[in-house]
Write a protein that holds these residues in place. Sequence first.
Motif, PDB file in Angstrom:
ATOM      1  N   MET A  57       0.799  -1.234  -0.039  1.00  0.00           N
ATOM      2  CA  MET A  57      -0.054  -0.018  -0.050  1.00  0.00           C
ATOM      3  C   MET A  57       0.824   1.296   0.122  1.00  0.00           C
ATOM      4  SD  MET A  57      -3.324  -0.923   2.282  1.00  0.00           S
ATOM      5  CE  MET A  57      -2.433  -1.740   3.834  1.00  0.00           C
ATOM      6  N   ASN A  58       2.130   1.069   0.610  1.00  0.00           N
ATOM      7  CA  ASN A  58       2.829   2.428   0.561  1.00  0.00           C
ATOM      8  C   ASN A  58       3.292   2.822  -0.819  1.00  0.00           C
ATOM      9  OD1 ASN A  58       2.738   2.459   3.404  1.00  0.00           O
ATOM     10  ND2 ASN A  58       4.862   1.561   3.901  1.00  0.00           N
ATOM     11  N   GLU A  59       3.308   1.951  -1.577  1.00  0.00           N
ATOM     12  CA  GLU A  59       3.781   2.182  -3.133  1.00  0.00           C
ATOM     13  C   GLU A  59       2.789   3.025  -3.662  1.00  0.00           C
ATOM     14  OE1 GLU A  59       4.532  -1.608  -5.280  1.00  0.00           O
ATOM     15  OE2 GLU A  59       5.746  -2.353  -3.676  1.00  0.00           O
ATOM     16  N   TYR A  60       1.498   3.041  -3.008  1.00  0.00           N
ATOM     17  CA  TYR A  60       0.379   3.809  -4.061  1.00  0.00           C
ATOM     18  C   TYR A  60      -0.182   5.002  -2.915  1.00  0.00           C
ATOM     19  CZ  TYR A  60       0.097  -0.212  -7.193  1.00  0.00           C
ATOM     20  OH  TYR A  60       0.394  -0.989  -8.113  1.00  0.00           O
ATOM     21  N   ASN A  61       0.651   5.172  -1.709  1.00  0.00           N
ATOM     22  CA  ASN A  61       0.137   6.086  -0.742  1.00  0.00           C
ATOM     23  C   ASN A  61      -1.352   5.759  -0.336  1.00  0.00           C
ATOM     24  OD1 ASN A  61       0.157   8.343   1.062  1.00  0.00           O
ATOM     25  ND2 ASN A  61      -0.488   9.633  -0.368  1.00  0.00           N
ATOM     26  N   ALA A  62      -1.591   4.533  -0.321  1.00  0.00           N
ATOM     27  CA  ALA A  62      -2.845   4.065   0.152  1.00  0.00           C
ATOM     28  C   ALA A  62      -2.881   3.671   1.376  1.00  0.00           C
ATOM     29  CB  ALA A  62      -3.249   2.680  -0.658  1.00  0.00           C
ATOM     30  N   ALA A  63      -4.259   3.613   2.095  1.00  0.00           N
ATOM     31  CA  ALA A  63      -4.481   3.178   3.597  1.00  0.00           C
ATOM     32  C   ALA A  63      -5.393   2.200   3.820  1.00  0.00           C
ATOM     33  CB  ALA A  63      -4.784   4.569   4.251  1.00  0.00           C
ATOM     34  N   ALA A  64      -5.324   1.462   4.904  1.00  0.00           N
ATOM     35  CA  ALA A  64      -6.428   0.610   5.260  1.00  0.00           C
ATOM     36  C   ALA A  64      -6.868   0.626   6.621  1.00  0.00           C
ATOM     37  CB  ALA A  64      -5.772  -0.870   5.111  1.00  0.00           C
ATOM     38  N   VAL A  65      -8.136   0.197   6.942  1.00  0.00           N
ATOM     39  CA  VAL A  65      -8.608   0.184   7.993  1.00  0.00           C
ATOM     40  C   VAL A  65      -9.185  -1.128   8.556  1.00  0.00           C
ATOM     41  CG1 VAL A  65     -11.013   1.187   7.022  1.00  0.00           C
ATOM     42  CG2 VAL A  65     -10.633   1.137   9.779  1.00  0.00           C
ATOM     43  N   GLY A  66      -8.482  -1.648   9.412  1.00  0.00           N
ATOM     44  CA  GLY A  66      -8.780  -3.394   9.829  1.00  0.00           C
ATOM     45  C   GLY A  66     -10.276  -3.180  10.796  1.00  0.00           C
ATOM     46  N   GLU A  67     -10.832  -4.357  10.480  1.00  0.00           N
ATOM     47  CA  GLU A  67     -11.936  -4.708  11.563  1.00  0.00           C
ATOM     48  C   GLU A  67     -11.475  -5.729  12.387  1.00  0.00           C
ATOM     49  OE1 GLU A  67     -16.384  -6.842  11.425  1.00  0.00           O
ATOM     50  OE2 GLU A  67     -14.816  -7.665  10.125  1.00  0.00           O
ATOM     51  N   VAL A  68     -11.469  -5.466  13.632  1.00  0.00           N
ATOM     52  CA  VAL A  68     -10.862  -6.494  14.533  1.00  0.00           C
ATOM     53  C   VAL A  68     -11.859  -7.052  15.412  1.00  0.00           C
ATOM     54  CG1 VAL A  68      -9.332  -6.789  16.835  1.00  0.00           C
ATOM     55  CG2 VAL A  68      -8.704  -4.918  15.215  1.00  0.00           C
ATOM     56  N   GLY A  69     -12.135  -8.487  15.095  1.00  0.00           N
ATOM     57  CA  GLY A  69     -13.216  -8.893  15.888  1.00  0.00           C
ATOM     58  C   GLY A  69     -12.770 -10.037  16.856  1.00  0.00           C
ATOM     59  N   GLU A  70     -12.966  -9.354  17.977  1.00  0.00           N
ATOM     60  CA  GLU A  70     -12.368  -9.803  19.336  1.00  0.00           C
ATOM     61  C   GLU A  70     -13.056  -9.447  20.416  1.00  0.00           C
ATOM     62  OE1 GLU A  70     -10.550 -11.728  21.934  1.00  0.00           O
ATOM     63  OE2 GLU A  70      -9.534 -12.158  19.943  1.00  0.00           O
ATOM     64  N   ASP A  71     -13.720 -10.226  21.398  1.00  0.00           N
ATOM     65  CA  ASP A  71     -14.332  -9.815  22.340  1.00  0.00           C
ATOM     66  C   ASP A  71     -13.636  -9.381  23.498  1.00  0.00           C
ATOM     67  OD1 ASP A  71     -16.438 -10.362  20.718  1.00  0.00           O
ATOM     68  OD2 ASP A  71     -17.201 -12.100  22.046  1.00  0.00           O
ATOM     69  N   GLN A  72     -12.447 -10.149  24.030  1.00  0.00           N
ATOM     70  CA  GLN A  72     -11.887  -9.892  25.091  1.00  0.00           C
ATOM     71  C   GLN A  72     -10.584  -9.027  24.772  1.00  0.00           C
ATOM     72  OE1 GLN A  72     -13.065 -13.207  24.640  1.00  0.00           O
ATOM     73  NE2 GLN A  72     -14.664 -12.412  26.036  1.00  0.00           N
ATOM     74  N   ARG A  73      -9.971  -9.205  24.007  1.00  0.00           N
ATOM     75  CA  ARG A  73      -8.552  -8.463  23.555  1.00  0.00           C
ATOM     76  C   ARG A  73      -8.657  -7.428  22.419  1.00  0.00           C
ATOM     77  NH1 ARG A  73      -7.855 -13.521  25.504  1.00  0.00           N
ATOM     78  NH2 ARG A  73      -8.057 -14.166  23.300  1.00  0.00           N
ATOM     79  N   GLY A  74      -9.819  -6.907  22.099  1.00  0.00           N
ATOM     80  CA  GLY A  74      -9.980  -6.340  20.918  1.00  0.00           C
ATOM     81  C   GLY A  74      -8.846  -4.900  20.731  1.00  0.00           C
ATOM     82  N   LEU A  75      -8.848  -4.083  22.208  1.00  0.00           N
ATOM     83  CA  LEU A  75      -8.047  -2.846  21.817  1.00  0.00           C
ATOM     84  C   LEU A  75      -6.753  -3.380  21.926  1.00  0.00           C
ATOM     85  CD1 LEU A  75     -10.147  -0.586  24.280  1.00  0.00           C
ATOM     86  CD2 LEU A  75      -9.933  -0.692  21.827  1.00  0.00           C
ATOM     87  N   GLU A  76      -6.246  -4.435  22.577  1.00  0.00           N
ATOM     88  CA  GLU A  76      -4.738  -5.007  22.591  1.00  0.00           C
ATOM     89  C   GLU A  76      -4.350  -5.093  20.891  1.00  0.00           C
ATOM     90  OE1 GLU A  76      -6.936  -5.965  24.740  1.00  0.00           O
ATOM     91  OE2 GLU A  76      -6.126  -6.458  26.497  1.00  0.00           O
ATOM     92  N   VAL A  77      -5.175  -5.878  20.377  1.00  0.00           N
ATOM     93  CA  VAL A  77      -5.056  -6.279  18.982  1.00  0.00           C
ATOM     94  C   VAL A  77      -4.938  -5.149  18.109  1.00  0.00           C
ATOM     95  CG1 VAL A  77      -5.861  -7.620  16.964  1.00  0.00           C
ATOM     96  CG2 VAL A  77      -6.245  -8.551  19.219  1.00  0.00           C
ATOM     97  N   LEU A  78      -5.834  -4.181  18.063  1.00  0.00           N
ATOM     98  CA  LEU A  78      -5.801  -2.851  17.536  1.00  0.00           C
ATOM     99  C   LEU A  78      -4.637  -2.297  17.862  1.00  0.00           C
ATOM    100  CD1 LEU A  78      -8.701  -0.091  17.636  1.00  0.00           C
ATOM    101  CD2 LEU A  78      -6.315   0.660  17.914  1.00  0.00           C
ATOM    102  N   GLY A  79      -4.042  -2.029  19.115  1.00  0.00           N
ATOM    103  CA  GLY A  79      -2.756  -1.621  19.398  1.00  0.00           C
ATOM    104  C   GLY A  79      -1.486  -2.096  18.639  1.00  0.00           C
ATOM    105  N   GLU A  80      -1.643  -3.506  18.622  1.00  0.00           N
ATOM    106  CA  GLU A  80      -0.480  -4.306  17.856  1.00  0.00           C
ATOM    107  C   GLU A  80      -0.570  -3.982  16.347  1.00  0.00           C
ATOM    108  OE1 GLU A  80       1.028  -8.931  18.557  1.00  0.00           O
ATOM    109  OE2 GLU A  80      -1.060  -8.538  18.660  1.00  0.00           O
ATOM    110  N   TYR A  81      -1.840  -4.233  16.084  1.00  0.00           N
ATOM    111  CA  TYR A  81      -1.969  -4.111  14.429  1.00  0.00           C
ATOM    112  C   TYR A  81      -1.687  -2.879  13.851  1.00  0.00           C
ATOM    113  CZ  TYR A  81      -3.855  -9.109  14.177  1.00  0.00           C
ATOM    114  OH  TYR A  81      -3.964 -10.282  14.339  1.00  0.00           O
ATOM    115  N   THR A  82      -1.891  -1.894  14.394  1.00  0.00           N
ATOM    116  CA  THR A  82      -1.618  -0.514  14.124  1.00  0.00           C
ATOM    117  C   THR A  82      -0.345   0.595  14.572  1.00  0.00           C
ATOM    118  OG1 THR A  82      -3.134   0.716  15.602  1.00  0.00           O
ATOM    119  CG2 THR A  82      -4.090  -0.208  13.537  1.00  0.00           C
TER     120      THR A  82
END
Length: 552
Positions: free
Chosen positions: A272-297
């Motif tokens: 995506m960096n080659e195109y100056n593109a961006a992505a928004v991910g959907e984190v499907g997680e009940d117990q650790r959603g914000l932790e995964v968000l932090g790790e993935y972004t």
Amino acid sequence: MNVADSLESTRASDGQTDWWRGAVIYQIYPRSFQDSNGDGIGDLLGIAQRLPHVASLGVDAIWISPFFTSPMKDFGYDVSDYCDVDPMFGSLADFDILISTAHRLGLKVFIDLVLSHTSDEHPWFKLSRTSRDNDKANWYVWADPKPDGTPPNNWLSIFGGSAWQWDGTRMQYYMHNFLTEQPDLNFHEPAVQEALLNIARFWLGRGVDGFRLDTINFYVHDKHLRDNPPLDPALRNPITAPAVNPYTWQDHLYDKTQPENLLFLRKLRALMNEYNAAAVGEVGEDQRGLEVLGEYTGGDDMIHMSYAFELLSDKMPTAPYIAEVFHKVEAVAAQGWACWAFSNHDVPRHISRWHLTDAGARCFNTLMMCLRGSCCLYQGEELALPEADVAFEDLQDPYGKRFWPAFKGRDGCRTPMVWEPSNQNGGFSAGHPWLPVSHEHLNRAVSTLEQDPSTILHHYRRAIAFRHAHRALLKGTQTRVEARGNVLCFVREHEGETIFCAFNLSGDPGLLDVPEGQWHQIGIELGSAGPAPDGRLHLGPWQPALLMRAAE
């Protein structure tokens, strides 16, 4: 001056590599946005036709839910050809028209990439299931049964039942996190990752500006197929699945969110960096959603932004609850970037979910525009549409049919957009719509709300414009979010601009001390309160207070 010209100065510059940071994204569910040919199903040309409305809101980008070739068992989230448009939505030529229209209006375009699984009608799966030694034999998650013939482990499907389906040709089970018709791809196979990166490259080359990544933490499974442990009932947090689904009874340690996922996400980010593109991910997680968000972004080599389900849940977001969410973000995702949403195509509309009055809906919209992160709005949210009541005989969603009536599925938030009230279809279609148009929605049609500058539609425009007018709100730091009774407050700051934000998230009056320093009232057009003669903020029900620090 056209809409694009008038909004150009408020939007992120194309030359900025962080154009996505702080952006406002408008989600379009294509089946239900606008039908251009009278078949009762929305399509790409219909979207292009209605984009001036979206641009008039002042948003930066659109996210279009899947329109790829599909048997539509899960309405496009079961893809049978990633590089073509399903005929019900139009053609690749129509998509090109949509892209050019959006760009002319100053809108960037995100499309929904569903990479964790395909349709069982995808040619890859059709070949994979024929034998254990063909070219695609290892492209999906296949496993031998236990000696007694039962599935290889206890993993469950979000749509109910086992996550394993028996195939009599290969004499093996294949994994499906969702419908049995949605077999999971095997990300442990390098050729699968390369094929998916090529699909992303195809759409980037066609002009898209980014991706919404469906179920971003579901890509990789535990290669040892270990059982998920049971979850303490006291810890169950039914966000990604309804409480009536025993999926929520497991601690999903092994069927998703594996460390190998990070390796693929880095490859995708580099592309995506080659195109100056961006992505928004959907984190499907009940117990650790914000932790995964932090790790993935959390880093320039990871996904740009993600959303978890803390503000998409049924739990009423009181001031203490939102403060708790942001304290968790501060602890586990301080280096990441969230994309906040209150509604989307998978959850009941937040107007109904949280039983909001019109004043409450306005207050929450203003709050979203002031939070650190990016924002996702869902079509019809700007009209304050409530959840539609869809009768069982009209249901289309297989999820709802499975768990009715305790869980009615997702059709209530997917009914057609209402543009004008002159006919029973709200201007959506000249034909019979695929889902009935809610009569309750007709009096909130776009053309009706346009006529009165006091409606919530115009409030959304003002709130989005307010966000774009203040760099502190787009990209600034955010102090610790505090709850003082029913009032939520924090400070945003960027390059010398400092804004104090307070929100009375209740139907009762609120009282708050003004922070030390010289402040002046801003956001009057959003109903912002200013300091009273006693030097305090007296907030009415559902009233914000927005203050800017005076220049020294």
